[in-house]
Write a protein that holds these residues in place. Structure first.
Motif, PDB file in Angstrom:
ATOM      1  N   ASP A  65      23.382  64.372  20.040  1.00  0.00           N
ATOM      2  CA  ASP A  65      23.495  64.555  21.484  1.00  0.00           C
ATOM      3  C   ASP A  65      24.925  64.309  21.978  1.00  0.00           C
ATOM      4  OD1 ASP A  65      20.833  65.190  21.622  1.00  0.00           O
ATOM      5  OD2 ASP A  65      20.163  63.203  22.277  1.00  0.00           O
ATOM      6  N   ARG A  66      25.634  63.435  21.297  1.00  0.00           N
ATOM      7  CA  ARG A  66      27.006  63.104  21.716  1.00  0.00           C
ATOM      8  C   ARG A  66      28.012  64.167  21.272  1.00  0.00           C
ATOM      9  NH1 ARG A  66      27.711  58.527  18.936  1.00  0.00           N
ATOM     10  NH2 ARG A  66      28.935  59.514  17.275  1.00  0.00           N
ATOM     11  N   GLU A  67      27.840  64.708  20.048  1.00  0.00           N
ATOM     12  CA  GLU A  67      28.875  65.540  19.437  1.00  0.00           C
ATOM     13  C   GLU A  67      28.797  67.020  19.816  1.00  0.00           C
ATOM     14  OE1 GLU A  67      31.438  64.553  17.793  1.00  0.00           O
ATOM     15  OE2 GLU A  67      30.960  62.445  17.421  1.00  0.00           O
ATOM     16  N   ASN A  68      27.646  67.488  20.282  1.00  0.00           N
ATOM     17  CA  ASN A  68      27.507  68.896  20.695  1.00  0.00           C
ATOM     18  C   ASN A  68      27.915  69.882  19.587  1.00  0.00           C
ATOM     19  OD1 ASN A  68      26.662  68.337  23.421  1.00  0.00           O
ATOM     20  ND2 ASN A  68      28.778  67.732  23.860  1.00  0.00           N
ATOM     21  N   TYR A  69      27.136  69.910  18.524  1.00  0.00           N
ATOM     22  CA  TYR A  69      27.428  70.771  17.377  1.00  0.00           C
ATOM     23  C   TYR A  69      27.028  72.219  17.647  1.00  0.00           C
ATOM     24  CZ  TYR A  69      28.022  66.417  14.824  1.00  0.00           C
ATOM     25  OH  TYR A  69      28.463  65.184  14.418  1.00  0.00           O
ATOM     26  N   ASP A  70      27.791  73.135  17.059  1.00  0.00           N
ATOM     27  CA  ASP A  70      27.411  74.551  17.076  1.00  0.00           C
ATOM     28  C   ASP A  70      26.339  74.824  16.026  1.00  0.00           C
ATOM     29  OD1 ASP A  70      29.503  75.905  18.957  1.00  0.00           O
ATOM     30  OD2 ASP A  70      30.679  74.564  17.685  1.00  0.00           O
ATOM     31  N   ILE A  71      26.502  74.184  14.854  1.00  0.00           N
ATOM     32  CA  ILE A  71      25.546  74.348  13.752  1.00  0.00           C
ATOM     33  C   ILE A  71      25.240  72.980  13.152  1.00  0.00           C
ATOM     34  CG2 ILE A  71      25.202  75.269  11.412  1.00  0.00           C
ATOM     35  CD1 ILE A  71      26.855  77.687  12.147  1.00  0.00           C
ATOM     36  N   ILE A  72      23.989  72.783  12.784  1.00  0.00           N
ATOM     37  CA  ILE A  72      23.585  71.644  11.952  1.00  0.00           C
ATOM     38  C   ILE A  72      22.966  72.234  10.696  1.00  0.00           C
ATOM     39  CG2 ILE A  72      22.075  69.646  11.741  1.00  0.00           C
ATOM     40  CD1 ILE A  72      22.229  69.366  14.810  1.00  0.00           C
ATOM     41  N   HIS A  73      23.500  71.848   9.540  1.00  0.00           N
ATOM     42  CA  HIS A  73      22.983  72.347   8.263  1.00  0.00           C
ATOM     43  C   HIS A  73      22.429  71.162   7.485  1.00  0.00           C
ATOM     44  CE1 HIS A  73      23.689  75.052   4.478  1.00  0.00           C
ATOM     45  NE2 HIS A  73      22.435  74.628   4.600  1.00  0.00           N
ATOM     46  N   THR A  74      21.132  71.161   7.273  1.00  0.00           N
ATOM     47  CA  THR A  74      20.468  70.006   6.680  1.00  0.00           C
ATOM     48  C   THR A  74      19.879  70.316   5.303  1.00  0.00           C
ATOM     49  OG1 THR A  74      18.804  68.277   7.082  1.00  0.00           O
ATOM     50  CG2 THR A  74      18.280  70.498   7.872  1.00  0.00           C
ATOM     51  N   HIS A  75      19.830  69.283   4.475  1.00  0.00           N
ATOM     52  CA  HIS A  75      19.335  69.382   3.093  1.00  0.00           C
ATOM     53  C   HIS A  75      18.440  68.179   2.792  1.00  0.00           C
ATOM     54  CE1 HIS A  75      22.520  72.392   1.926  1.00  0.00           C
ATOM     55  NE2 HIS A  75      23.123  71.801   2.956  1.00  0.00           N
ATOM     56  N   THR A  76      17.744  68.261   1.667  1.00  0.00           N
ATOM     57  CA  THR A  76      16.825  67.225   1.145  1.00  0.00           C
ATOM     58  C   THR A  76      15.580  67.108   2.024  1.00  0.00           C
ATOM     59  OG1 THR A  76      17.903  65.301   2.222  1.00  0.00           O
ATOM     60  CG2 THR A  76      18.680  65.948   0.022  1.00  0.00           C
ATOM     61  N   PRO A  77      14.388  67.012   1.431  1.00  0.00           N
ATOM     62  CA  PRO A  77      13.135  67.123   2.178  1.00  0.00           C
ATOM     63  C   PRO A  77      12.988  66.148   3.354  1.00  0.00           C
ATOM     64  CG  PRO A  77      12.702  67.310  -0.170  1.00  0.00           C
ATOM     65  CD  PRO A  77      14.151  66.938  -0.031  1.00  0.00           C
ATOM     66  N   VAL A  78      13.085  64.840   3.088  1.00  0.00           N
ATOM     67  CA  VAL A  78      12.879  63.865   4.164  1.00  0.00           C
ATOM     68  C   VAL A  78      14.043  63.907   5.157  1.00  0.00           C
ATOM     69  CG1 VAL A  78      12.611  61.428   4.726  1.00  0.00           C
ATOM     70  CG2 VAL A  78      11.446  62.376   2.727  1.00  0.00           C
ATOM     71  N   GLY A  79      15.270  63.960   4.637  1.00  0.00           N
ATOM     72  CA  GLY A  79      16.435  64.026   5.513  1.00  0.00           C
ATOM     73  C   GLY A  79      16.384  65.213   6.440  1.00  0.00           C
ATOM     74  N   SER A  80      15.869  66.337   5.955  1.00  0.00           N
ATOM     75  CA  SER A  80      15.834  67.543   6.782  1.00  0.00           C
ATOM     76  C   SER A  80      14.766  67.455   7.866  1.00  0.00           C
ATOM     77  CB  SER A  80      15.596  68.774   5.910  1.00  0.00           C
ATOM     78  OG  SER A  80      14.277  68.775   5.400  1.00  0.00           O
ATOM     79  N   VAL A  81      13.653  66.771   7.571  1.00  0.00           N
ATOM     80  CA  VAL A  81      12.624  66.587   8.598  1.00  0.00           C
ATOM     81  C   VAL A  81      13.170  65.712   9.724  1.00  0.00           C
ATOM     82  CG1 VAL A  81      10.382  65.531   9.100  1.00  0.00           C
ATOM     83  CG2 VAL A  81      10.656  66.947   7.057  1.00  0.00           C
ATOM     84  N   VAL A  82      13.789  64.600   9.356  1.00  0.00           N
ATOM     85  CA  VAL A  82      14.376  63.691  10.352  1.00  0.00           C
ATOM     86  C   VAL A  82      15.436  64.430  11.170  1.00  0.00           C
ATOM     87  CG1 VAL A  82      15.736  61.585  10.684  1.00  0.00           C
ATOM     88  CG2 VAL A  82      13.907  61.631   8.973  1.00  0.00           C
ATOM     89  N   THR A  83      16.278  65.184  10.495  1.00  0.00           N
ATOM     90  CA  THR A  83      17.361  65.903  11.174  1.00  0.00           C
ATOM     91  C   THR A  83      16.818  66.922  12.160  1.00  0.00           C
ATOM     92  OG1 THR A  83      18.859  65.628   9.292  1.00  0.00           O
ATOM     93  CG2 THR A  83      19.372  67.401  10.839  1.00  0.00           C
ATOM     94  N   ARG A  84      15.852  67.703  11.741  1.00  0.00           N
ATOM     95  CA  ARG A  84      15.342  68.764  12.617  1.00  0.00           C
ATOM     96  C   ARG A  84      14.597  68.201  13.822  1.00  0.00           C
ATOM     97  NH1 ARG A  84      12.608  72.716   8.288  1.00  0.00           N
ATOM     98  NH2 ARG A  84      12.423  70.753   7.117  1.00  0.00           N
ATOM     99  N   LEU A  85      13.917  67.076  13.640  1.00  0.00           N
ATOM    100  CA  LEU A  85      13.272  66.432  14.791  1.00  0.00           C
ATOM    101  C   LEU A  85      14.327  65.889  15.760  1.00  0.00           C
ATOM    102  CD1 LEU A  85      10.335  64.516  13.049  1.00  0.00           C
ATOM    103  CD2 LEU A  85      10.176  66.576  14.462  1.00  0.00           C
ATOM    104  N   ALA A  86      15.383  65.311  15.190  1.00  0.00           N
ATOM    105  CA  ALA A  86      16.440  64.747  16.034  1.00  0.00           C
ATOM    106  C   ALA A  86      17.240  65.831  16.756  1.00  0.00           C
ATOM    107  CB  ALA A  86      17.383  63.892  15.183  1.00  0.00           C
ATOM    108  N   ALA A  87      17.180  67.050  16.258  1.00  0.00           N
ATOM    109  CA  ALA A  87      17.992  68.134  16.829  1.00  0.00           C
ATOM    110  C   ALA A  87      17.235  69.009  17.817  1.00  0.00           C
ATOM    111  CB  ALA A  87      18.536  69.006  15.693  1.00  0.00           C
TER     112      ALA A  87
END
Length: 368
Positions: free
Chosen positions: A74-96
């Motif tokens: 929310d602070r950094e305002n990314y154009d793209i987030i590219h996520t990997h690894t099963p658990v890490g990607s679930v956490v990332t996509r929920l946070a995004a």
């Protein structure tokens, strides 16, 4: 204003697969950030964050990771987030989720779904519903093998792309070993120049199934006492394989090498690549073996079936079929002309998976 991208993986070690893309993006003017557990230094990034990821999805630590990551996103305002690894990607996509509503594009690379043809029913009951649900929080899903691509394309509601693996850097195999260097490396491992040497570089664990190859050595050493098996890789089974080898009395023919930083050189000093895995995405160790010009004999796991063309650059055998594995190895050891043909075809087929080709494919995806 520079475009900005965040890479995430639950372990920092995963950066080795992302660094070619990170370098490419920075060269193109992007600002690159990386979030992980932070167990090692992140290279080729403008900024890195330590997040409380853990592999176990049912721990409180991942709730903390979600909150930490959401704050960063929310602070950094990314154009793209590219996520990997099963658990890490679930956490990332929920946070995004909020960021996506503001225009951030979320890309997820699946390095081999845990549900696949022949996978245990429990895998399908747990992982398939999660991945299918999370697809709605994903703008682009990248799969690295044909089986995963076809399944995701058919059943997931998102943009699905196929990129053939994480890439192999052919420069790591240059210069090729001279005959003297090859023999010197063999001698340092207790091998003779004319020994027949097989190699399986992989972490020692149940999935990689080194036990199958160890059991094959009984008939192999009886047929050829000068055959050897190299097993470089960290031990995750508390010395199980070492004890088994000692019980069978095969210490002279099976070599547990531990972690090695010279895998390309070990491959070039070997005669044959073998693999006994139950589950793979698109196995790097086989792509590297092909780049080194080795014939490959592997179990019929997903990914390996895509890399190995039966009788052209290697052979495929059923899971835990020790007899079939043994017979195929003997076929290669007894037919030098066939081995040369398999080797040449491996080298040619490997070119599809060279890093420069993968970087080009990823560049197209980032620029959509």
């Amino acid at each position: 204003m520079r475009n900005k991208i965040l890479f995430t993986s639950h372990v920092a070690n995963f950066q080795k697969f992302n660094r070619p893309f990170m370098r490419m993006l920075r060269k193109d003017g992007w600002e690159v950030h990386y979030a992980s557990m932070g167990e090692e230094e992140i290279l080729d990034a403008d900024k890195s964050f330590t997040v409380s990821f853990t592999r176990n999805p049912f721990t409180i630590s991942n709730i903390r990771a979600y909150k930490q990551l959401k704050q960063i996103i929310d602070r950094e305002n990314y154009d793209i987030i590219h996520t990997h690894t099963p658990v890490g990607s679930v956490v990332t996509r929920l946070a995004a989720r909020r960021a996506r509503s503001r225009g951030t594009r979320v890309i997820y690379t699946a390095h081999g779904f845990h549900f696949f043809t022949g996978a245990p029913l429990l895998n399908w009951l747990i992982y398939y519903p999660v991945e299918r649900f999370m697809a709605r929080h994903t703008d682009t899903l990248i799969t690295i093998n044909d089986e995963d691509y076809k399944r995701a394309k058919r059943t997931f509601k998102t943009d699905v792309r196929y990129v053939p693996g994480v890439g192999v850097d052919p420069e790591r195999f240059k210069p090729r070993l001279t005959k003297k260097q090859r023999n010197d490396l063999r001698r340092s491992l207790g091998l003779k120049p004319n020994d027949f040497v097989m190699i399986y570089p992989a972490e020692l664990n149940k999935n990689k199934n080194q036990t199958m190859l160890i059991m094959a050595m009984e008939k192999l050493t009886a047929a050829n006492p000068h055959i050897h098996l190299l097993l470089p890789g960290q031990d995750s089974m508390n010395g199980f394989h070492s004890k088994l080898i000692k019980e069978k009395g095969w210490q002279n023919n099976i070599h547990l090498l531990g972690y090695r930083a010279d895998i390309p050189q070990l491959l070039m000093a070997s005669d044959l690549s073998v693999s006994a895995s139950y589950r793979e995405g698109l196995p790097v160790h086989i792509m590297e073996a092909m780049t080194a010009g080795l014939p490959v004999i592997s179990t019929k796991c997903r990914g390996a079936t895509e890399l190995i063309e039966e009788g052209e650059n290697g052979y495929l055998v059923d899971f835990d079929d020790v007899e079939a594995m043994t017979n195929r190895i003997i076929t290669v050891t007894n037919n030098s002309n066939s081995a040369v043909k398999l080797s040449k075809n491996s080298t040619k087929k490997a070119q599809k998976y060279y890093m420069n080709n993968i970087v080009i494919e990823m560049q197209k995806i980032y620029k959509v």
